[in-house]
Design a protein around this motif. Sequence first.
Motif, PDB file in Angstrom:
ATOM      1  N   GLY A 523      44.858  16.965 -30.073  1.00 57.33           N
ATOM      2  CA  GLY A 523      44.023  17.819 -29.235  1.00 57.33           C
ATOM      3  C   GLY A 523      43.741  17.125 -27.915  1.00 57.33           C
ATOM      4  O   GLY A 523      43.395  15.943 -27.899  1.00 57.33           O
ATOM      5  N   ILE A 524      43.891  17.861 -26.806  1.00 60.12           N
ATOM      6  CA  ILE A 524      43.728  17.270 -25.468  1.00 60.12           C
ATOM      7  C   ILE A 524      42.757  18.129 -24.677  1.00 60.12           C
ATOM      8  O   ILE A 524      42.882  19.357 -24.637  1.00 60.12           O
ATOM      9  CB  ILE A 524      45.079  17.182 -24.724  1.00 60.12           C
ATOM     10  CG1 ILE A 524      46.141  16.486 -25.586  1.00 60.12           C
ATOM     11  CG2 ILE A 524      44.911  16.473 -23.392  1.00 60.12           C
ATOM     12  CD1 ILE A 524      47.531  16.505 -24.971  1.00 60.12           C
ATOM     13  N   ASN A 525      41.808  17.451 -24.015  1.00 59.33           N
ATOM     14  CA  ASN A 525      40.848  18.171 -23.184  1.00 59.33           C
ATOM     15  C   ASN A 525      40.488  17.309 -21.980  1.00 59.33           C
ATOM     16  O   ASN A 525      40.450  16.073 -22.065  1.00 59.33           O
ATOM     17  CB  ASN A 525      39.578  18.522 -23.976  1.00 59.33           C
ATOM     18  CG  ASN A 525      38.653  19.434 -23.186  1.00 59.33           C
ATOM     19  OD1 ASN A 525      39.120  20.363 -22.531  1.00 59.33           O
ATOM     20  ND2 ASN A 525      37.359  19.182 -23.247  1.00 59.33           N
ATOM     21  N   THR A 526      40.225  17.961 -20.853  1.00 59.74           N
ATOM     22  CA  THR A 526      39.853  17.277 -19.610  1.00 59.74           C
ATOM     23  C   THR A 526      38.490  17.770 -19.160  1.00 59.74           C
ATOM     24  O   THR A 526      38.203  18.973 -19.231  1.00 59.74           O
ATOM     25  CB  THR A 526      40.896  17.545 -18.513  1.00 59.74           C
ATOM     26  OG1 THR A 526      42.172  17.089 -18.964  1.00 59.74           O
ATOM     27  CG2 THR A 526      40.521  16.815 -17.220  1.00 59.74           C
ATOM     28  N   GLY A 527      37.661  16.855 -18.718  1.00 61.59           N
ATOM     29  CA  GLY A 527      36.344  17.248 -18.238  1.00 61.59           C
ATOM     30  C   GLY A 527      35.507  16.058 -17.850  1.00 61.59           C
ATOM     31  O   GLY A 527      35.966  14.915 -17.826  1.00 61.59           O
ATOM     32  N   ARG A 528      34.259  16.327 -17.542  1.00 62.95           N
ATOM     33  CA  ARG A 528      33.307  15.301 -17.122  1.00 62.95           C
ATOM     34  C   ARG A 528      32.738  14.619 -18.357  1.00 62.95           C
ATOM     35  O   ARG A 528      32.349  15.287 -19.322  1.00 62.95           O
ATOM     36  CB  ARG A 528      32.156  15.946 -16.339  1.00 62.95           C
ATOM     37  CG  ARG A 528      31.364  14.971 -15.493  1.00 62.95           C
ATOM     38  CD  ARG A 528      32.125  14.576 -14.280  1.00 62.95           C
ATOM     39  NE  ARG A 528      31.284  13.840 -13.328  1.00 62.95           N
ATOM     40  CZ  ARG A 528      31.735  13.193 -12.307  1.00 62.95           C
ATOM     41  NH1 ARG A 528      33.031  13.160 -12.064  1.00 62.95           N
ATOM     42  NH2 ARG A 528      30.929  12.560 -11.473  1.00 62.95           N
ATOM     43  N   MET A 529      32.679  13.288 -18.335  1.00 69.46           N
ATOM     44  CA  MET A 529      32.151  12.551 -19.483  1.00 69.46           C
ATOM     45  C   MET A 529      31.515  11.265 -18.996  1.00 69.46           C
ATOM     46  O   MET A 529      31.731  10.826 -17.869  1.00 69.46           O
ATOM     47  CB  MET A 529      33.254  12.262 -20.505  1.00 69.46           C
ATOM     48  CG  MET A 529      34.387  11.416 -19.983  1.00 69.46           C
ATOM     49  SD  MET A 529      35.820  11.437 -21.087  1.00 69.46           S
ATOM     50  CE  MET A 529      36.395  13.117 -20.878  1.00 69.46           C
ATOM     51  N   ILE A 530      30.709  10.680 -19.875  1.00 64.67           N
ATOM     52  CA  ILE A 530      30.016   9.422 -19.581  1.00 64.67           C
ATOM     53  C   ILE A 530      30.722   8.298 -20.332  1.00 64.67           C
ATOM     54  O   ILE A 530      30.903   8.379 -21.556  1.00 64.67           O
ATOM     55  CB  ILE A 530      28.533   9.491 -19.988  1.00 64.67           C
ATOM     56  CG1 ILE A 530      27.818  10.582 -19.175  1.00 64.67           C
ATOM     57  CG2 ILE A 530      27.859   8.152 -19.777  1.00 64.67           C
ATOM     58  CD1 ILE A 530      26.387  10.809 -19.594  1.00 64.67           C
ATOM     59  N   ALA A 531      31.107   7.261 -19.614  1.00 62.23           N
ATOM     60  CA  ALA A 531      31.772   6.096 -20.213  1.00 62.23           C
ATOM     61  C   ALA A 531      30.827   4.910 -20.124  1.00 62.23           C
ATOM     62  O   ALA A 531      30.280   4.613 -19.067  1.00 62.23           O
ATOM     63  CB  ALA A 531      33.081   5.785 -19.498  1.00 62.23           C
ATOM     64  N   GLY A 532      30.626   4.226 -21.249  1.00 61.48           N
ATOM     65  CA  GLY A 532      29.740   3.066 -21.252  1.00 61.48           C
ATOM     66  C   GLY A 532      29.646   2.454 -22.621  1.00 61.48           C
ATOM     67  O   GLY A 532      30.347   2.846 -23.556  1.00 61.48           O
ATOM     68  N   ASN A 533      28.761   1.456 -22.747  1.00 64.84           N
ATOM     69  CA  ASN A 533      28.595   0.774 -24.015  1.00 64.84           C
ATOM     70  C   ASN A 533      27.260   1.174 -24.641  1.00 64.84           C
ATOM     71  O   ASN A 533      26.252   1.274 -23.965  1.00 64.84           O
ATOM     72  CB  ASN A 533      28.695  -0.740 -23.850  1.00 64.84           C
ATOM     73  CG  ASN A 533      27.791  -1.241 -22.750  1.00 64.84           C
ATOM     74  OD1 ASN A 533      27.439  -0.499 -21.847  1.00 64.84           O
ATOM     75  ND2 ASN A 533      27.405  -2.496 -22.822  1.00 64.84           N
ATOM     76  N   VAL A 534      27.284   1.388 -25.953  1.00 68.15           N
ATOM     77  CA  VAL A 534      26.090   1.764 -26.705  1.00 68.15           C
ATOM     78  C   VAL A 534      26.016   0.883 -27.947  1.00 68.15           C
ATOM     79  O   VAL A 534      26.990   0.275 -28.367  1.00 68.15           O
ATOM     80  CB  VAL A 534      26.125   3.258 -27.119  1.00 68.15           C
ATOM     81  CG1 VAL A 534      26.104   4.172 -25.910  1.00 68.15           C
ATOM     82  CG2 VAL A 534      27.343   3.548 -27.986  1.00 68.15           C
TER      83      VAL A 534
END
Length: 607
Positions: A523-534
């Motif tokens: 499954g492939i999707n493109t969009g706005r996302m938050i990248a970081g460490n949790v």
Amino acid sequence: MLSVLLASFLATSIGGVGIALYLGLGAAYENTRNLWVLVADNELISLQQAMEERMHNVGARANWVASQVTQGRLDPDFDLGWDNTMRALAADEMNVMAYGLINGERRFVGYNPRDMTEINHILPIDDMLISEISQLRGPTNDKTGFPRWDPYFKQPVIVDWVPLFRNGHYLGTFVQYLSLSNLSHSLVRGRENSPGVPFIIIAGNRVLAHPMLQSWGDHVAAALSNGADQIERSPVPLPSTADIGDPVLANLGQSKKLDYPAYNKGTSLSDVQISGLDIGNQYSVIVTKQIPDTPFSPLILGIHFEESLFDAEFDRLVLTSILGAIVLGLSIILAVFVARHFTRPIRRFAAAARSLEAGHLDMTPTLIGSRIREYDDAARSFNHMIIALRDRERISSLFGKFLPPSIARQLLASGTDSGVLPPQQRDATVLFVDIVGFTSMCEQLEPARIVAMLNAYFDTITNIIEDHGGIITQFQGDAVLAVYNAFDDLNDHADAALDTAINIQKAIRNRLFDGQPVACRCGINTGRMIAGNVGATDRLSFTVHGDAVNSASRLEAENKRLGTQILLADSTRNQLSDPGRVEVAGDVLLRGRSQTTAVYTVGPDTI
């Protein structure tokens, strides 16, 4: 006749021993001084790099705060948001003593990054010039003030400031105070048992850093304030070379340049100046290096040490020469042996340094010890440095097995042990890959077979994902979550994700993984996302969050209903360099959506 022969023999012996003494002592003395100049030059280079890195980090932090305010993401008037951001900055190794905001009321409101205690005090009139200049100049990058002694903090500081504007309106000035006491401490930290006194001079005769700078501030600068109200006092200038209490710096203008070809012509030390200074019965060698491009003025980095450092070596050579005078032949042999013995560690040191400079860390030899104290100290220091560099390479290699390599490189380059990278919001593409019928496999196969099959399968698809610029953020059982353009800049990230899915399907078709056939859906999707460490403080995970990530997982699941192997959302199709590569597979209602979404797949001839 006997007298003539005896006189000739004595003259020959004395002449031979004299020549051997002159050549042996001169060469060994010169080689020893060359070695210490080389060590001093290496220390100056390390000090220069540390200063440049510290000032770069301070400037980058200031410009980041200014950009956040300009873009409306940070508002100094919103106390809660501003306070949270300031406290978040302290998670990084800031290398500053205090930071905060200057408002229009002559007041500095900031924090101490070590314990996040609040600092709130009225500024001297001189410091308010920063705010006035900021309003007149308008938006600009950070500026660095001239170093001075600050009566409030009671130590020497460098002030870095940047005006904060939004929509043309001045909101305040973000200020960072960099402690020069810490800089002076860093000059001597780790070299307590090493000879020489390091120093930094600016503006010709002002001492920016020196092991005795804090002591000067505790006595002289305090006396200059006269116990007056510190709020009204202007900053005290840095001490001059005559005030710091170092006789070598006080008489630096009387030093004479040592014009040795080995130092000043065609060598790696061509930008280093060596001079000598005779004060009473003490002769000092001064090694300096000028740095012209700095925020305030040319810097002079230097180390001076007493020439008596070489006396012990000199005495040993004299004793060797006296013993050689008894027998001319033995003295000559001994002189040759001593010369070779003294130059061998330097040749080894130079060969090892050339290997390291060429980047051959694994091939750089370990220097063996020497009975000569200075050579032995230099060899041990060099060996420790090589061990530290190899450990860093090993840590980087091991780190990359548990984190995406790009993230591992960013963490190692950050210079901190926090393991924290600033979160960022990106337009990226997510690829979610899941094995078909994995639950049934687990019921039919032994656990060892399942693990072996998964390892072989993951090896295959991981190589494909990384070859196309993807970063795997999670292994979820039998599923893999990969992102493109989330942590590294990647053009055509939608095409890269689609090409990855196609190549994965081709790679696993008609192939056995530990004797087991495997099929998967993508499954492939493109969009706005938050990248970081949790995660917890001592256990972090780097991943991506957002609806675009969840939609990729749901698209993977819709493959089963539509009878496809690859599904991608219209947001991904619109990002493709050639949207004609895919065809409509239908409309689906993704979980959490109120309207159907058009999905696409690739033709059977493609995979």
